[in-house]
Design an enzyme around this catalytic site. Structure first.
Site, PDB file in Angstrom:
ATOM      1  N   LYS A 113      28.566  54.401  23.350  1.00 56.90           N
ATOM      2  CA  LYS A 113      30.056  53.746  23.349  1.00 56.90           C
ATOM      3  C   LYS A 113      29.923  52.350  22.814  1.00 56.90           C
ATOM      4  O   LYS A 113      30.781  51.818  22.303  1.00 56.90           O
ATOM      5  CB  LYS A 113      30.353  53.575  24.865  1.00 56.90           C
ATOM      6  CG  LYS A 113      30.483  55.028  25.315  1.00 56.90           C
ATOM      7  CD  LYS A 113      31.481  55.902  24.789  1.00 56.90           C
ATOM      8  CE  LYS A 113      31.956  57.154  25.377  1.00 56.90           C
ATOM      9  NZ  LYS A 113      30.858  58.257  25.764  1.00 56.90           N
TER      10      LYS A 113
HETATM   11  C1  LIG Z   1      31.030  59.347  25.675  1.00 55.89           C
HETATM   12  C2  LIG Z   1      29.759  60.346  25.816  1.00 55.89           C
HETATM   13  C3  LIG Z   1      29.570  61.399  25.183  1.00 55.89           C
HETATM   14  C4  LIG Z   1      30.727  62.180  24.692  1.00 55.89           C
HETATM   15  O1  LIG Z   1      31.370  61.609  23.570  1.00 55.89           O
HETATM   16  P1  LIG Z   1      32.892  61.861  22.972  1.00 55.89           P
HETATM   17  O2  LIG Z   1      33.233  60.992  22.035  1.00 55.89           O
HETATM   18  O3  LIG Z   1      33.808  61.697  24.283  1.00 55.89           O
HETATM   19  O4  LIG Z   1      32.882  63.339  22.769  1.00 55.89           O
HETATM   20  C5  LIG Z   1      28.376  61.946  24.938  1.00 55.89           C
HETATM   21  N1  LIG Z   1      27.370  61.294  25.601  1.00 55.89           N
HETATM   22  C6  LIG Z   1      27.443  60.100  26.323  1.00 55.89           C
HETATM   23  C7  LIG Z   1      26.069  59.680  26.802  1.00 55.89           C
HETATM   24  C8  LIG Z   1      28.646  59.758  26.322  1.00 55.89           C
HETATM   25  O5  LIG Z   1      28.630  58.450  26.981  1.00 55.89           O
END
Ligand SMILES: *Cc1c(COP(=O)(O)O)cnc(C)c1O
Length: 496
Positions: A113
């Protein structure tokens, strides 16, 4: 470049600064670009000679046309600096024949993120000035764990912005929780809610749709904005690393210009994989987009049958960021496959019955680019163990994607295309589950698990997680889902 709502057949247009400021469209839809900018092979060649920050500024410039190149380059250079992303922003790591992980978690909260949330606050801050907004932006976030921390860190003490994060009380890992409740900054609020992630997300969406709440906040000098991947400012920076992965594969001689690679993404809200799809639409030579799910395999079913049905049991898994039954960004794919009118109808059906079925024509369009697989808990654990024995340690989310990639290769044995797997979190964010997956007994204390994992595997705890236990807890409140607005208004009063 202008943007419009996924549900608006009249196609009212907005600038990128406007959509970054607004987050969600007034009709409840998500913002999408009115057209897809092209990325030519010549441009990709030029990007090959650039650093990550320069690549990012260039790609973002195609969408954020009301930002100057200088502004974007300044913001990207700060966001993706060597001090924030130790060891590089999105390095590739070979884990098998034709198989690579792209490690997206070297940022300040050890989760992918950060790739978006280190840059987005800077873009928002500029958007407020560009749109003449005098009120404070109140960022409202529902998180299944990683978004919350990454957003808090990205927005902390940013001018003219404050942030309120809600997380499901039993839906995040202990380490994620510790990261959030110890967050520093004068403009931040963290609150647990009774319920799961969908309850949190639905509650937050309700506040966004509540005109009375908007009025109350306006009187206090605030307007709401989102940091979830429903915000275009979150999504656009995610396109960059797929382009960057391709450049890296070219630079290392794995691919020749124009040859394709496949991408596999551990998916929750469908934001990350949708960014890969956009990269493909722009002209990046991507073959298949493999959508990886955990036991909450609603997307696997959707991609197989064309029916999206959330009337099913919700499972808590060791990959909590994927424990999601409403993948919001799927709406953006529907828009591209079906247009605004049908998208609106599907979303109405989802709201009313919890399900919708796409037409055959729409399903065929989606099938051309996407396929879906899932991993259960045991398969996830076995994958972590198998690769660790070969010298590569991965987290639970990445392991889901690696297992799904193996499934894909087993069903497509002739496909020798290089496959890049989005690695979305440091194994140390989910240390206890990773340690247990290796066949060891994890202690109750999450921090001890990190140390044991480090000792056992000879790998290092990443810098954002060192010293977590010594930080003071600042937030310990839990509310019910129907008390979200009350909590937001209370927080706003402390920020006026
Ligand atoms: C947010 C997240 C995901 C999923 O990503 P999306 O964009 O919501 O599909 C997968 N793995 C981790 C560790 C995340 O923090």
């Amino acid at each position: 470049m202008k943007f419009q709502s996924t549900r608006d057949s009249k196609q009212e247009k907005f600038t990128s600064a406007q959509v970054i400021r607004k987050g969600l469209a007034d009709d409840g839809g998500l913002f999408v670009p009115e057209s897809i900018p092209a990325l030519t092979h010549d441009e990709i060649k030029t990007l090959c000679g650039m650093e990550y920050a320069q690549r990012a500024a260039y790609i973002l410039g195609k969408y954020l046309t009301d930002y100057t190149h200088e502004e974007l380059l300044t913001d990207c250079s700060e966001a993706y600096s060597e001090t924030s992303f130790v060891g590089g922003a999105a390095p590739l790591h070979k884990i098998g024949d034709n198989m690579y992980t792209q490690e997206l978690w070297h940022g300040p909260t050890a989760a992918f993120k950060d790739m978006a949330l280190q840059i987005m606050p800077r873009l928002l801050s500029r958007a407020l000035k560009k749109t003449g907004e005098k009120r404070k932006a109140l960022i409202l976030v529902a998180t299944s764990g990683d978004t919350g921390k990454a957003a808090l860190e990205g927005y902390r003490d940013v001018d003219q912005v404050c942030i309120s994060v809600f997380y499901p009380v039993n839906g995040v890992s202990k380490i994620q929780k510790m990261q959030m409740v110890t967050q520093l900054g004068e403009n931040v609020n963290v609150c647990a809610i009774h319920g799961n992630f969908d309850d949190a997300q639905t509650g937050v969406k309700k506040i966004f749709a509540d005109s009375d709440a908007a009025k109350q906040l306006d009187e206090k000098g605030f307007f709401l904005s989102s940091a979830n991947s429903i915000n275009w400012g979150r999504l656009a920076p995610q396109i960059v690393y797929y382009v960057s992965a391709y450049c890296d594969l070219l630079n290392q001689g794995t691919l020749e210009m124009g040859e394709i690679f496949n991408v596999c993404v551990p998916t929750g809200n469908f934001g990350n994989i949708f960014a890969a799809y956009l990269a493909k639409l722009m002209g990046l030579p991507i073959g298949k987009l493999i959508c990886a799910s955990n036991k909450n395999n609603i997307l696997t079913d959707f991609l197989q049958t064309g029916t999206y049905d959330r009337n099913r049991q919700f499972h808590l898994t060791m990959s909590p960021s994927m424990d999601i039954l409403i993948s919001s960004n799927l709406e953006r794919l529907l828009y591209f496959a079906a247009g605004p009118e049908q998208t609106k109808a599907y979303m109405q059906s989802l709201n009313q019955t919890g399900a919708y079925t796409v037409s055959n024509a729409v399903k065929e369009k989606i099938d051309a680019d996407f396929c879906g697989y899932y991993a259960d808990e045991q398969q996830t654990a076995q994958t972590i163990r198998k690769y660790q024995e070969n010298g590569y340690l991965m987290d639970t989310h990445t392991a889901v994607a690696v297992y799904c990639s193996e499934q894909y290769l087993e069903s497509n044995q002739d496909d020798k295309t290089p496959l890049v797997i989005a690695s979305t979190a440091s194994p140390y964010k989910f240390a206890a589950d990773v340690y247990t997956s290796l066949g060891m007994d994890a202690p109750e204390d999450a921090l001890k698990s990190q140390q044991l994992l480090s000792d056992y595997t000879g790998t290092q705890i990443p810098y954002p997680l060192v010293g977590l236990g010594e930080r003071a807890v600042r937030f310990d409140k839990t509310v019910h889902a129907d008390q979200l607005l009350e909590e937001v208004l209370r927080f706003a009063d402390t920020q006026s």
